[in-house]
Design an enzyme around this catalytic site. Structure first.
Site, short mmCIF file in Angstrom:
data_model
loop_
_atom_site.label_atom_id
_atom_site.label_comp_id
_atom_site.label_asym_id
_atom_site.label_seq_id
_atom_site.Cartn_x
_atom_site.Cartn_y
_atom_site.Cartn_z
N ASP A 16 -33.13 36.01 19.45
CA ASP A 16 -32.96 35.07 20.29
C ASP A 16 -32.74 34.95 21.73
O ASP A 16 -33.27 34.39 22.61
CB ASP A 16 -32.41 33.84 19.59
CG ASP A 16 -30.73 34.18 19.66
OD1 ASP A 16 -30.54 35.40 19.51
OD2 ASP A 16 -30.10 33.15 20.07
N ARG A 39 -25.95 37.24 25.13
CA ARG A 39 -24.51 36.50 24.76
C ARG A 39 -24.00 36.87 23.34
O ARG A 39 -24.50 37.95 22.86
CB ARG A 39 -24.54 34.88 25.33
CG ARG A 39 -25.29 34.30 23.98
CD ARG A 39 -25.81 32.98 24.24
NE ARG A 39 -26.58 32.34 23.38
CZ ARG A 39 -27.40 31.52 23.77
NH1 ARG A 39 -27.75 31.14 24.89
NH2 ARG A 39 -28.45 30.86 22.68
N ASP A 40 -22.96 36.28 23.05
CA ASP A 40 -22.30 36.46 21.65
C ASP A 40 -23.27 35.85 20.82
O ASP A 40 -22.72 35.02 19.78
CB ASP A 40 -20.95 35.94 21.65
CG ASP A 40 -21.05 34.31 21.78
OD1 ASP A 40 -21.96 33.88 22.41
OD2 ASP A 40 -20.05 33.82 21.52
N GLU A 41 -24.54 36.38 20.48
CA GLU A 41 -25.39 35.64 19.34
C GLU A 41 -26.44 37.01 19.15
O GLU A 41 -26.08 37.95 18.15
CB GLU A 41 -26.10 34.85 20.10
CG GLU A 41 -26.93 33.81 19.03
CD GLU A 41 -27.06 32.48 19.53
OE1 GLU A 41 -28.17 31.87 18.76
OE2 GLU A 41 -26.61 31.82 20.44
N ASP A 62 -37.62 31.05 16.49
CA ASP A 62 -38.10 31.68 17.79
C ASP A 62 -39.39 32.45 17.31
O ASP A 62 -40.14 32.37 18.19
CB ASP A 62 -37.06 32.40 18.34
CG ASP A 62 -35.80 31.51 18.82
OD1 ASP A 62 -35.59 31.33 19.98
OD2 ASP A 62 -35.27 30.93 17.60
N TRP A 65 -38.38 26.38 11.29
CA TRP A 65 -37.71 27.83 11.14
C TRP A 65 -38.08 28.31 9.59
O TRP A 65 -38.35 29.53 9.79
CB TRP A 65 -36.05 27.54 11.33
CG TRP A 65 -35.62 27.29 12.76
CD1 TRP A 65 -34.75 28.16 13.32
CD2 TRP A 65 -36.13 26.40 13.58
NE1 TRP A 65 -34.76 27.81 14.67
CE2 TRP A 65 -35.19 26.38 14.72
CE3 TRP A 65 -36.68 24.99 13.34
CZ2 TRP A 65 -35.41 25.67 15.89
CZ3 TRP A 65 -36.61 24.17 14.76
CH2 TRP A 65 -36.16 24.65 15.65
N GLU A 105 -34.14 30.09 28.07
CA GLU A 105 -33.99 29.31 26.83
C GLU A 105 -34.24 27.76 26.98
O GLU A 105 -34.70 27.00 26.36
CB GLU A 105 -32.77 29.43 26.35
CG GLU A 105 -32.26 28.88 25.15
CD GLU A 105 -30.90 29.03 24.76
OE1 GLU A 105 -30.73 28.84 23.26
OE2 GLU A 105 -29.97 29.63 25.30
N HIS A 151 -35.34 34.52 26.69
CA HIS A 151 -35.56 33.69 25.58
C HIS A 151 -37.23 33.34 25.46
O HIS A 151 -37.87 32.68 26.05
CB HIS A 151 -34.76 32.30 25.48
CG HIS A 151 -34.04 32.09 24.45
ND1 HIS A 151 -32.67 32.56 24.40
CD2 HIS A 151 -34.08 31.11 23.23
CE1 HIS A 151 -32.18 31.98 23.27
NE2 HIS A 151 -33.09 31.26 22.79
#
Length: 894
Positions: free
Chosen positions: A464, A468-470, A477, A535, A748, A769
């Site tokens: 995604d 970052r912390d992901e 997506d 999703w 995003e 994104h």
């Protein structure tokens, strides 16, 4: 014009990128044809396959009467583990049937097909490390080769973590972050390398491997994340085999005889970056002659993974491009920041780092600047920082086991210049298949931005965001972006492998509800698994997209239990068999009117969105069931589809075609998913959508659900100029607004950066994104005018629709049959010229913009064709916004 027989351009096996180290014993074979404008109306009628098994003294020939040239069955006996075969093909066809020349020989080689083929043990360091991050471990083993000439040598290798191997000091392969990220409890990739050229006959040899925690043991997930989701110890599994005239001999396999030592890399994490201390380096640790080996300690054998060891179909992650900086910035706080001019994913390399012994430089990565300083707030708790401590000698440095999403790098304690630092772009090395270009520079930049976002987010899995912390495999997506992705690159192997993990993790749940991210790493206390339209519909729609692009029925058969599990057990239904409206739905996520801290607060009701998707995926699954011979299921799903569609109409649609909710997203969903039966309702809904678009002054009013469909819905109902007008709007929210702000990737949020240059105050803000970049599917299909009429692109629809201020466009797509080219130009606003090149063994239906429908088009075979017609591309341009009489329309488009 002299007609010619086509040439077979390339051979491939299954959806594998090379055929080397393949994990299938009877791989299907495909071949493409070189596109030649003189090869007119050529279709294959039969083919020959010649196969020479490596151990055989003669080849086998097979003649097959068939027009198929994609994924044809393997005609010979199955290959065994390590089995090698050489294959070539020739085709027959044409108006006067004749054969092509033979293709060149292509080699297919199996990896290790059975877990019993592995004699290697899983080894780790001598002592278990304390709480993470885990320090990388280095392993060594010295060995001798068997006597006699060596024919070939293969290294089969994997790790619990990520690895880099060396033989006699030379790197093995060019893979990065190998073996990649899978659902490690179920499947663990292994790599196969041809290392014949690295070994020295008649001398001792050394294999050395460095292993870091990678995704296996690192901290993953947002809000701090969690460590050790798969295990708390890194491990190596490797076996090196050499083949000579007397057979295959195992010369080195990981076991208790190996040695280990801590790495000079102190830590290397996905989110936080890498720390390297050259003062702790042991020069030559990966070479045969190494004076300090006596300081190395024993290893421990640990339990062999229970997961299936698999040879991936996806290509590896590689460095695919090097980017030089465009400027060095000194900020108001006197920090030095390197600007690479492009938001990208990868790492920084300093080819000649020369600083004092014990000196440490710090590199912090970010995507944007804010107030002329590095904008790190969107990274949340990810440090995205590399640290390098020097031993006083010049070195070529780059992080080995971490990656970052960045355009800007702040450098401390060292002076960067335009010549002493570069960025290396990294992603899964997919084959590029699609290109788009038009006369409008900003539309071209939009397409380029979407391509860069795909590159940055296709790193081992479809993620995604890469910064970052992901960096997780969010299902929604990829579901919306997959049609665009599968035009830009050949995604069949990578996304097909990812779907295997999705099915395994989904079907562990008795209710067959997929996790939101695959591999599943988010704590259920933080983000519980609950059924969601869009999703979770990825279980059906992503295999369907891959089938449409690559024509592979096997992926539908393989994923079928996942599809039926989701629809039969996962969907939480109300009494009418539509969605239970008490369930929270993410719905039209990131609607532009949603407050920064409430990204799911959309104008369109989430249950309406979910119900529209449910009717649609039920229809698709009925078609899939029929295609793979599940006739009972096909009848059941088709019946269910008709009932759900009727109930949807009763619930949401008035007799005149007005829609409850009446938003752009709701109307787009109903129009594109064909949820009306009455043609008058279609006309009314199209009129309502057009009116809404004009009232919004052509600014985007959709989120995750509506954005991929809005321009298709406008075009389908006869309003292509409104779609062009939306595309060209540059006020926020719009596709062009980020470009006016200097974006080089898709954001995003529509307003990830505000007009004053400040970062959106929302906690969730990324500048890379791809989901909202799904507009490029409309660029391919409508602006350039190419799309598949039949799964796999054997039959092609060519139907460009000029409009806006675009006066020319082109698309090139490497289909499974060969290269398709389509380009058009409008001169003087009315003289339309189209040029099309169709690959051999394909056909196309050409519908010119002056023609009203498919019945007016014409079929063409392979070859080059030109068409001219009169078409008023500027008719109804520019459309005007619909505003109250007391206000004047303020157009703002490019």
């Amino acid at each position: 014009m002299a007609l010619t027989q086509p040439k077979i351009d390339s051979l491939s096996f299954e959806q594998h990128s090379t055929g080397f180290g393949i994990g299938i014993s009877s791989p299907r074979i495909s071949w493409t044809f070189a596109t030649d404008e003189n090869t007119r109306d050529w279709e294959q009628t039969e083919y020959d396959i010649e196969i020479a098994h490596d151990k055989s003294f003669k080849s086998e020939s097979y003649h097959v009467i068939s027009s198929d040239s994609v994924l044809v069955p393997w005609p010979s006996h199955p290959l065994e583990s390590r089995g090698i075969a050489h294959v070539r093909v020739r085709s027959y066809g044409g108006l006067v049937p004749a054969s092509t020349e033979w293709s060149r020989w292509m080699t297919v080689e199996c990896g290790l097909l059975d877990k019993q083929d592995w004699t290697a043990r899983a080894i780790t360091g001598e002592a278990k490390q304390p709480e993470g991050p885990l320090r990388p471990i280095r392993f060594r083993k010295t060995f001798s080769l068997p006597h006699g000439p060596m024919q070939r040598a293969r290294l089969y290798i994997t790790s619990l973590g990520v690895f880099q191997a060396y033989i006699n000091g030379a790197p093995v392969g060019d893979h990065f972050m190998a073996p990649g990220w899978t659902s490690y409890h179920h499947r663990l990739n292994y790599e196969v390398f041809d290392v014949s050229s690295l070994l020295r006959q008649g001398e001792s040899n050394t294999i050395a491997v460095e292993v870091a925690e990678g995704w296996y043991a690192t901290r993953l997930g947002f809000l701090g994340g969690r460590r050790y989701l798969y295990g708390d110890e890194m491990a190596l599994i490797a076996q090196l085999e050499v083949e000579s005239a007397t057979g295959i001999e195992l010369v080195a396999a990981s076991d208790s005889t190996w040695k280990s030592h801590k790495s000079a890399i102190i830590s290397s994490e996905i989110y936080d970056g890498e720390i390297y201390n050259a003062l702790e380096e042991q020069a030559g640790w990966n070479r045969h002659t190494f004076a300090l080996e006596s300081s190395w300690t024993s290893v421990r054998e640990i339990e062999f993974p229970k997961a299936e060891l698999v040879a991936p179909n996806a290509p590896p992650v590689r460095v695919t491009e090097t980017v030089k900086p465009i400027q060095i910035i000194t900020t108001p706080s006197q920090k030095k920041i390197v600007d690479f001019g492009q938001n990208l994913v990868g790492r920084v390399r300093i080819p000649s780092l020369n600083i004092g012994s014990g000196d440490t430089i710090v590199l912090t990565h970010a995507e944007v600047l804010e107030d002329q300083e590095l904008g790190t707030r969107p990274l949340r708790v990810a440090k995205c920082t590399d640290k390098v401590t020097s031993a006083g000698e010049e070195m070529d440095w780059a992080p080995q086991f971490s990656f970052h999403g960045f355009r800007y790098v702040q450098v401390e304690h060292w002076d960067p210049t335009l010549d002493n630092i570069v960025a290396e772009v990294m992603h899964t090395d997919l084959t590029r298949t699609g290109w788009f270009n038009c006369s409008h520079p900003m539309i071209n930049q939009l397409h380029k931005n979407a391509t860069w976002s795909m590159r940055g987010n296709f790193l081992s899995i479809p993620t995604d965001c890469p910064q970052r912390d992901e960096r997780l495999g969010w299902t929604g997506d990829i579901q919306v972006f997959a049609p665009s992705a599968s035009f830009l690159y050949n995604t069949s192997g990578m996304l097909g492998d990812w779907l295997k993990d999705l099915a395994l993790e989904q079907l562990e749940n008795a209710n067959a509800i997929p996790p939101f991210v695959v591999p599943s790493v988010i704590s259920e206390e933080l983000w519980p698994i609950f059924p969601q339209a869009i999703w979770d519909d990825v279980t059906i729609l992503l295999p369907w997209t891959l089938y449409q692009n690559y024509g592979d029925l096997d992926i539908l058969r393989r994923q079928y239990p996942s599809m039926t599990g989701w629809l039969d057990r996962g969907v939480q239904r109300g009494p009418d068999r539509l969605w239970d409206d008490s369930l929270f739905q993410l719905g039209d996520w990131l609607d532009p009117t949603a407050p920064p801290d409430q990204p799911g607060n959309a104008r369109t009701d989430g249950t309406l969105v979910a119900d529209a998707y449910l009717v649609h995926v039920t229809k698709v699954l009925g078609e899939i069931s029929a295609l793979i011979g599940e006739s009972t299921d096909a009848a059941r799903y088709n019946s269910e589809y008709r009932k759900l569609k009727l109930r949807f109409q009763e619930k949401y649609v008035s007799p005149e075609g007005w829609l409850v909710g009446d938003t752009q997203t709701a109307l787009a969903l109903v129009l594109v998913f064909d949820l009306f039966d009455n043609p008058n309702q279609v006309v009314a809904a199209g009129t309502r959508l057009a009116r809404s678009v004009r009232k919004s002054k052509f600014q985007v009013s959709t989120g995750f659900a509506g954005t991929p469909l809005i321009t298709h819905a406008l075009t389908k109902t006869g309003y292509p100029q409104l779609a062009y007008r939306m595309l060209q709007e540059k006020n926020c929210p719009s596709w062009m607004y980020p470009i006016t702000m200097g974006a080089t990737t898709i954001w995003e949020r529509w307003d990830s950066m505000l007009p004053d240059g400040s970062i959106n105050p929302g906690e969730m803000t990324s500048f890379n994104h791809y989901a909202l970049g799904s507009i490029i599917n409309w660029l391919h299909k409508t602006v350039a005018g190419v799309s598949p009429l039949e799964p796999g692109w054997r039959h092609i629809l060519v139907q460009p629709m000029p409009g806006g201020t675009v006066t020319s466009a082109e698309a090139i797509y490497e289909t499974s049959y060969g290269r398709l080219e389509c380009r058009w130009e409008v001169k003087d606003g009315c003289a339309f010229h189209l040029e099309v090149i169709i690959p051999p063994n394909s056909k196309a239906r050409v519908i010119l913009p002056s023609q009203s429908g498919e019945e007016d088009g014409q079929w063409i075979g392979s070859g080059k064709y030109e068409f001219t017609t009169t078409f008023q591309s500027q008719a109804d341009w520019p459309p005007k916004a619909l505003l109250p009489p007391m206000f004047e329309s303020e157009d703002s488009f490019v």
